[in-house]
Design a protein around this motif. Structure first.
Motif, mmCIF file in Angstrom:
data_model
loop_
_atom_site.group_PDB
_atom_site.id
_atom_site.type_symbol
_atom_site.label_atom_id
_atom_site.label_comp_id
_atom_site.label_asym_id
_atom_site.label_seq_id
_atom_site.Cartn_x
_atom_site.Cartn_y
_atom_site.Cartn_z
ATOM 1 N N THR A 9 35.147 -20.019 -49.573
ATOM 2 C CA THR A 9 35.997 -21.270 -49.023
ATOM 3 C C THR A 9 37.377 -21.196 -50.321
ATOM 4 N N ASP A 11 39.411 -19.217 -53.687
ATOM 5 C CA ASP A 11 40.344 -18.321 -53.921
ATOM 6 C C ASP A 11 39.963 -16.877 -53.925
ATOM 7 N N VAL A 12 38.784 -16.348 -54.740
ATOM 8 C CA VAL A 12 38.473 -15.050 -54.608
ATOM 9 C C VAL A 12 37.720 -14.854 -53.639
ATOM 10 N N ARG A 33 29.162 -25.299 -49.524
ATOM 11 C CA ARG A 33 28.332 -26.595 -49.617
ATOM 12 C C ARG A 33 28.377 -27.298 -48.268
ATOM 13 N N LYS A 37 33.523 -26.791 -43.788
ATOM 14 C CA LYS A 37 34.772 -26.351 -44.394
ATOM 15 C C LYS A 37 34.458 -24.642 -44.327
ATOM 16 N N SER A 76 30.900 -16.303 -55.347
ATOM 17 C CA SER A 76 32.394 -16.697 -55.608
ATOM 18 C C SER A 76 32.657 -17.981 -55.942
ATOM 19 N N VAL A 77 31.675 -18.675 -56.938
ATOM 20 C CA VAL A 77 31.833 -19.979 -57.256
ATOM 21 C C VAL A 77 32.367 -20.145 -58.677
ATOM 22 N N PRO A 78 32.884 -21.379 -59.089
ATOM 23 C CA PRO A 78 33.151 -21.381 -60.411
ATOM 24 C C PRO A 78 32.193 -21.096 -61.349
ATOM 25 N N PRO A 79 32.238 -20.570 -62.624
ATOM 26 C CA PRO A 79 31.260 -19.933 -63.449
ATOM 27 C C PRO A 79 30.429 -20.962 -63.901
ATOM 28 N N HIS A 81 29.137 -23.205 -62.143
ATOM 29 C CA HIS A 81 28.250 -23.638 -61.215
ATOM 30 C C HIS A 81 27.398 -22.497 -60.603
ATOM 31 N N PRO A 102 31.284 -12.054 -59.916
ATOM 32 C CA PRO A 102 32.652 -11.869 -60.456
ATOM 33 C C PRO A 102 33.231 -12.738 -61.515
ATOM 34 N N ALA A 104 33.822 -15.360 -64.626
ATOM 35 C CA ALA A 104 34.205 -15.130 -66.144
ATOM 36 C C ALA A 104 34.618 -16.342 -66.716
ATOM 37 N N PHE A 141 34.367 -7.174 -59.790
ATOM 38 C CA PHE A 141 35.587 -7.968 -59.280
ATOM 39 C C PHE A 141 35.952 -8.998 -60.257
ATOM 40 N N HIS A 142 35.647 -8.954 -61.416
ATOM 41 C CA HIS A 142 35.922 -10.223 -62.394
ATOM 42 C C HIS A 142 37.543 -10.202 -62.616
ATOM 43 N N LEU A 144 40.235 -8.904 -61.029
ATOM 44 C CA LEU A 144 41.255 -9.098 -59.875
ATOM 45 C C LEU A 144 41.784 -10.452 -59.729
ATOM 46 N N ALA A 145 43.201 -10.351 -59.335
ATOM 47 C CA ALA A 145 43.737 -11.592 -59.155
ATOM 48 C C ALA A 145 43.645 -12.071 -57.864
HETATM 49 N N1 LIG Z 1 40.572 -16.870 -58.700
HETATM 50 C C1 LIG Z 1 40.878 -15.601 -59.199
HETATM 51 O O1 LIG Z 1 41.771 -14.728 -59.368
HETATM 52 C C2 LIG Z 1 39.523 -14.825 -59.645
HETATM 53 C C3 LIG Z 1 39.383 -13.385 -59.834
HETATM 54 C C4 LIG Z 1 38.281 -12.642 -60.240
HETATM 55 C C5 LIG Z 1 37.058 -13.553 -60.346
HETATM 56 N N2 LIG Z 1 37.079 -14.982 -60.129
HETATM 57 C C6 LIG Z 1 35.788 -15.611 -60.341
HETATM 58 O O2 LIG Z 1 35.277 -15.848 -59.122
HETATM 59 C C7 LIG Z 1 34.781 -17.183 -59.199
HETATM 60 C C8 LIG Z 1 35.314 -18.043 -58.199
HETATM 61 O O3 LIG Z 1 36.838 -18.285 -58.501
HETATM 62 P P1 LIG Z 1 37.701 -18.965 -57.617
HETATM 63 O O4 LIG Z 1 38.902 -19.095 -58.293
HETATM 64 O O5 LIG Z 1 37.810 -18.354 -56.332
HETATM 65 O O6 LIG Z 1 37.030 -20.378 -57.857
HETATM 66 P P2 LIG Z 1 37.504 -21.677 -56.906
HETATM 67 O O7 LIG Z 1 38.346 -21.462 -55.759
HETATM 68 O O8 LIG Z 1 37.729 -22.816 -57.775
HETATM 69 O O9 LIG Z 1 36.080 -22.179 -55.952
HETATM 70 C C9 LIG Z 1 35.374 -21.535 -55.344
HETATM 71 C C10 LIG Z 1 34.373 -22.226 -54.426
HETATM 72 O O10 LIG Z 1 33.552 -22.647 -55.251
HETATM 73 C C11 LIG Z 1 32.775 -23.897 -54.627
HETATM 74 N N3 LIG Z 1 32.398 -24.756 -55.691
HETATM 75 C C12 LIG Z 1 33.589 -25.520 -56.137
HETATM 76 N N4 LIG Z 1 32.552 -26.621 -57.041
HETATM 77 C C13 LIG Z 1 31.286 -26.107 -57.034
HETATM 78 C C14 LIG Z 1 30.279 -26.685 -57.597
HETATM 79 N N5 LIG Z 1 30.423 -27.825 -58.231
HETATM 80 N N6 LIG Z 1 28.984 -26.147 -57.177
HETATM 81 C C15 LIG Z 1 29.194 -25.134 -56.224
HETATM 82 N N7 LIG Z 1 30.105 -24.694 -55.726
HETATM 83 C C16 LIG Z 1 31.343 -25.181 -56.055
HETATM 84 C C17 LIG Z 1 33.956 -24.541 -53.760
HETATM 85 O O11 LIG Z 1 33.297 -24.122 -52.399
HETATM 86 P P3 LIG Z 1 32.852 -25.007 -51.233
HETATM 87 O O12 LIG Z 1 33.546 -26.405 -51.764
HETATM 88 O O13 LIG Z 1 33.127 -24.761 -49.978
HETATM 89 O O14 LIG Z 1 31.292 -25.516 -51.470
HETATM 90 C C18 LIG Z 1 35.100 -23.503 -53.966
HETATM 91 O O15 LIG Z 1 35.840 -23.258 -52.689
HETATM 92 C C19 LIG Z 1 34.857 -17.726 -60.717
HETATM 93 O O16 LIG Z 1 33.505 -17.681 -61.221
HETATM 94 C C20 LIG Z 1 35.810 -16.759 -61.360
HETATM 95 O O17 LIG Z 1 35.627 -16.570 -62.645
HETATM 96 C C21 LIG Z 1 37.971 -15.548 -59.924
#
Ligand SMILES: NC(=O)c1ccc[n+]([C@@H]2O[C@H](COP(=O)([O-])OP(=O)(O)OC[C@H]3O[C@@H](n4cnc5c(N)ncnc54)[C@H](OP(=O)(O)O)[C@@H]3O)[C@@H](O)[C@H]2O)c1
Length: 222
Positions: A9, A11-12, A33, A37, A76-79, A81, A102, A104, A141-142, A144-145
């Motif tokens: 749900t 960004d990535v 979770r 959603k 694809s969850v925050p690092p 978690h 993915p 970081a 995929f680490h 990628l924006a």
């Molecule tokens: N954003 C980028 O550009 C990008 C690029 C490459 C890699 N990454 C990596 O990809 C991962 C996800 O990044 P993102 O930007 O997509 O993150 P995000 O949008 O902040 O969060 C992704 C999802 O993680 C779930 N989440 C949030 N808090 C959580 C918790 N406490 N426990 C379990 N799940 C939780 C939520 O899903 P639900 O609420 O639906 O469960 C949320 O929609 C990260 O590890 C980041 O380092 C990000």
């Protein structure tokens, strides 16, 4: 292939779902979770891909249900978690599944973003510790924006670095990456090289932040 995007749900997860939805026939399982959603996100991704001329199969589930149905599971969850998320699905991971990270770890101060790995040395190492031993882990995929992935009109022309200790699993993830047009998968070695790969992310964010026109920056190695 069935690809689960846990936390899909966010960004990535959105970016990868839209690109694979537009450019492949894989079945995409958005995990959350909160299953409601996940279903809302899946519906929205199908609509976005449809508006771009594609026909995606995307469904929403709890993270556990998505992982149970999948061949490839993207964390694809925050690092900070990833461990909790892996623990919540560990029981349903099979020997022939592949877990992809993915993530970081970064922290921010007045100067910008800095690589901030967990005690394990990298987020990838943390994932490797949490995932059952017989299930391969691959990092990809680490760098990628997410915004650029999610903009289906944006050309990519960028690389993703792939790391892994299991040759078959690494090849599977590299193939999946290269099914996204404009994305090239480069072998960056084994999981022991994770910190080098993950630490590129804060560098990219700092360059993107400090330079005009560099929004949603990616890297092409040449
Ligand atoms: N954003 C980028 O550009 C990008 C690029 C490459 C890699 N990454 C990596 O990809 C991962 C996800 O990044 P993102 O930007 O997509 O993150 P995000 O949008 O902040 O969060 C992704 C999802 O993680 C779930 N989440 C949030 N808090 C959580 C918790 N406490 N426990 C379990 N799940 C939780 C939520 O899903 P639900 O609420 O639906 O469960 C949320 O929609 C990260 O590890 C980041 O380092 C990000």
């Amino acid at each position: 292939m069935r690809i689960a995007l846990l936390g899909g749900t966010g960004d990535v997860g959105e970016g990868l779902a839209l690109r694979w939805g537009l450019e492949t026939n894989h079945e995409l399982l958005v995990g959350s979770r909160d299953p409601e959603k996940a279903r809302d996100a899946a519906e929205s991704y199908v609509g976005t891909v449809s508006a771009a001329g594609g026909d995606a199969t995307v469904k929403g589930f709890t993270n556990g249900m998505a992982a149970d149905r999948a061949d490839v599971v993207v964390l694809s969850v925050p690092p900070y978690h990833v461990s909790d998320t892996v623990e919540s699905v560990a029981d349903v991971l099979d020997d022939d599944d592949v877990v992809v990270t993915p993530a970081a770890g970064m922290k921010r101060d007045d100067d910008g973003f800095h690589y901030h790995p967990p005690g394990a040395g990298s987020v990838t190492a943390l994932v490797r510790e949490a995932v059952p031993e017989h299930v391969p882990v691959v990092g990809a995929f680490h760098n990628l924006a997410a915004g650029r992935l999610a903009d289906l009109e944006a050309d990519l022309g960028i690389d993703t670095l792939v790391i892994g200790d299991d040759a078959d699993a690494t090849a599977t993830v590299s193939r999946l990456a290269e099914e996204i047009e404009g994305l090239r998968a480069l072998d960056a070695g084994g999981l022991a090289n994770a910190a080098e790969v993950e630490s590129l992310t804060p560098l990219l964010v700092n360059v993107a932040t400090n330079n005009e026109g560099m929004h949603d920056l990616g890297v092409r190695f040449s």
